[in-house]
Design a protein around this motif. Structure first.
Motif, mmCIF file in Angstrom:
data_model
loop_
_atom_site.group_PDB
_atom_site.id
_atom_site.type_symbol
_atom_site.label_atom_id
_atom_site.label_comp_id
_atom_site.label_asym_id
_atom_site.label_seq_id
_atom_site.Cartn_x
_atom_site.Cartn_y
_atom_site.Cartn_z
ATOM 1 N N ARG B 93 0.844 -1.208 0.000
ATOM 2 C CA ARG B 93 0.000 0.000 0.000
ATOM 3 C C ARG B 93 0.868 1.242 0.000
ATOM 4 N N LEU B 94 0.219 2.410 -0.175
ATOM 5 C CA LEU B 94 0.921 3.685 -0.130
ATOM 6 C C LEU B 94 1.227 4.031 1.317
ATOM 7 N N LEU B 95 2.509 4.220 1.620
ATOM 8 C CA LEU B 95 2.925 4.568 2.980
ATOM 9 C C LEU B 95 2.862 6.068 3.213
ATOM 10 N N PRO B 145 16.471 13.565 4.092
ATOM 11 C CA PRO B 145 15.458 13.641 5.156
ATOM 12 C C PRO B 145 14.283 12.700 4.913
ATOM 13 N N SER B 146 13.858 12.589 3.646
ATOM 14 C CA SER B 146 12.671 11.766 3.397
ATOM 15 C C SER B 146 12.947 10.281 3.620
ATOM 16 N N VAL B 147 14.216 9.869 3.587
ATOM 17 C CA VAL B 147 14.527 8.471 3.925
ATOM 18 C C VAL B 147 14.311 8.256 5.430
ATOM 19 N N HIS B 148 14.730 9.242 6.229
ATOM 20 C CA HIS B 148 14.422 9.184 7.665
ATOM 21 C C HIS B 148 12.916 9.073 7.884
ATOM 22 N N TRP B 149 12.179 9.975 7.234
ATOM 23 C CA TRP B 149 10.727 9.983 7.433
ATOM 24 C C TRP B 149 10.109 8.643 7.054
ATOM 25 N N PHE B 166 1.105 8.829 5.379
ATOM 26 C CA PHE B 166 1.741 9.903 6.125
ATOM 27 C C PHE B 166 2.109 11.031 5.162
ATOM 28 N N GLY B 167 2.332 12.225 5.739
ATOM 29 C CA GLY B 167 2.883 13.342 4.979
ATOM 30 C C GLY B 167 4.187 13.779 5.632
ATOM 31 N N ASN B 168 4.712 14.922 5.201
ATOM 32 C CA ASN B 168 5.908 15.456 5.848
ATOM 33 C C ASN B 168 5.680 15.559 7.347
ATOM 34 N N PRO B 169 6.686 15.219 8.171
ATOM 35 C CA PRO B 169 6.559 15.509 9.598
ATOM 36 C C PRO B 169 6.299 17.012 9.793
#
Lengths: 188, 188
Positions: B93-95, B145-149, B166-169
């Protein structure tokens, strides 16, 4: 000035054919485009705009268009609503992600609420706007398959579907309208 | 051959400055790009790849890259996993959907399961691959950063978070790594 002239070639170090300028070697890299839009509600009604421009001029759509550089999808959806109907909207959540690979589009469609209904005006790309009840939606005169999908999915959301974004309806790729009409390649 | 030469100008009928060829008037329309990727799991472990190419060569990432023309996001995420680690994956699914407006990216990150772990190999853009337990993730050496997220969000999903992407923190735009390092403009 000389005349633009491109040939399809595989640039060095690449694996796919790209449009390369015959005069200067500039590579016209193209990627899929992101369309952002919203199903905008006010008092149980939905905002529809009749398109003033091709493709599908004269047909009804939701406010949507191409995401611009350095723009978040939410900001883009708000800008499109402002451009097409001077609509000020508050986005509530992502309704759907649709994919139309034939024309290399990914569409991010949000649910939104109209903030200043008295401010609505037709923008330059809009012939007229309407706030319609769900039973008044002109399903025979909608511009694109994804407008059908978004309106159906918004009604499902309104009826209590969980807040997981919808995708393309099973087996649909955005090529054909519900009445069987096949869209030209440039259509949204 | 002549030399490529572009100037920023607002084309007729447009509202934004675009790169226009000084020789032939070709307008280099640019739009945000779509990055597709996946957090790939196998037996409680996560697939990471160490980048062989800039930006951020030598740092660890999840399989991800630019969506290509006429590709669905799911197909693109599967292709990237195959290119970077010869990984055959099944998308569940889309994470998450992340937005990095500074570099005009929208990222669609999926959850996936590895189908043939014995087939893993480093692709041409990958120095090495690893299947790591969550407590082995090299958080100090992640590429973006997006790999962390995505890794944090995948762990939240694994722990039972509802299947809403999820979206950006909160407050993050993808400009700065957790250690405070600011990324160059070309970084993913």
């Amino acid at each position: 000035m000389i005349t633009p002239s491109f040939s399809l070639r595989i640039p060095e170090g690449d694996e796919r054919a790209r449009r390369v300028c015959d005069h200067c070697g500039f590579v016209d890299y193209q990627n899929p485009k992101i369309v952002v839009g919203s199903v905008v509600r006010h008092d149980g009604r939905i905002l529809l705009c009749r398109r003033a421009i091709e493709p599908r001029a004269g047909f009804w759509t939701i406010p949507a268009g191409y995401l611009e550089l350095n723009e978040t999808p939410e900001a883009g959806a708000m800008r499109e609503a402002a451009e097409e109907a001077t609509a000020k909207i508050a986005i509530s959540r992502l309704l759907a992600i649709y994919s139309v690979p034939r024309i290399s589009q990914v569409q991010l469609i949000f649910r939104a609420v109209l903030e200043e209904p008295e401010a609505l005006r037709a923008g330059p790309e809009t012939l007229e706007w309407r706030l319609v009840r769900p039973d008044e939606i002109p399903f025979d005169d909608l511009a694109f398959p994804s407008v059908h999908w978004a309106l159906r999915h918004d009604m499902a959301a309104e009826a209590g579907a969980p807040p997981v974004p919808f995708g393309n309806p099973e087996g649909e790729a955005g090529d054909v309208l519900p009445n069987g009409e096949r869209l030209a390649d440039e259509a949204l």
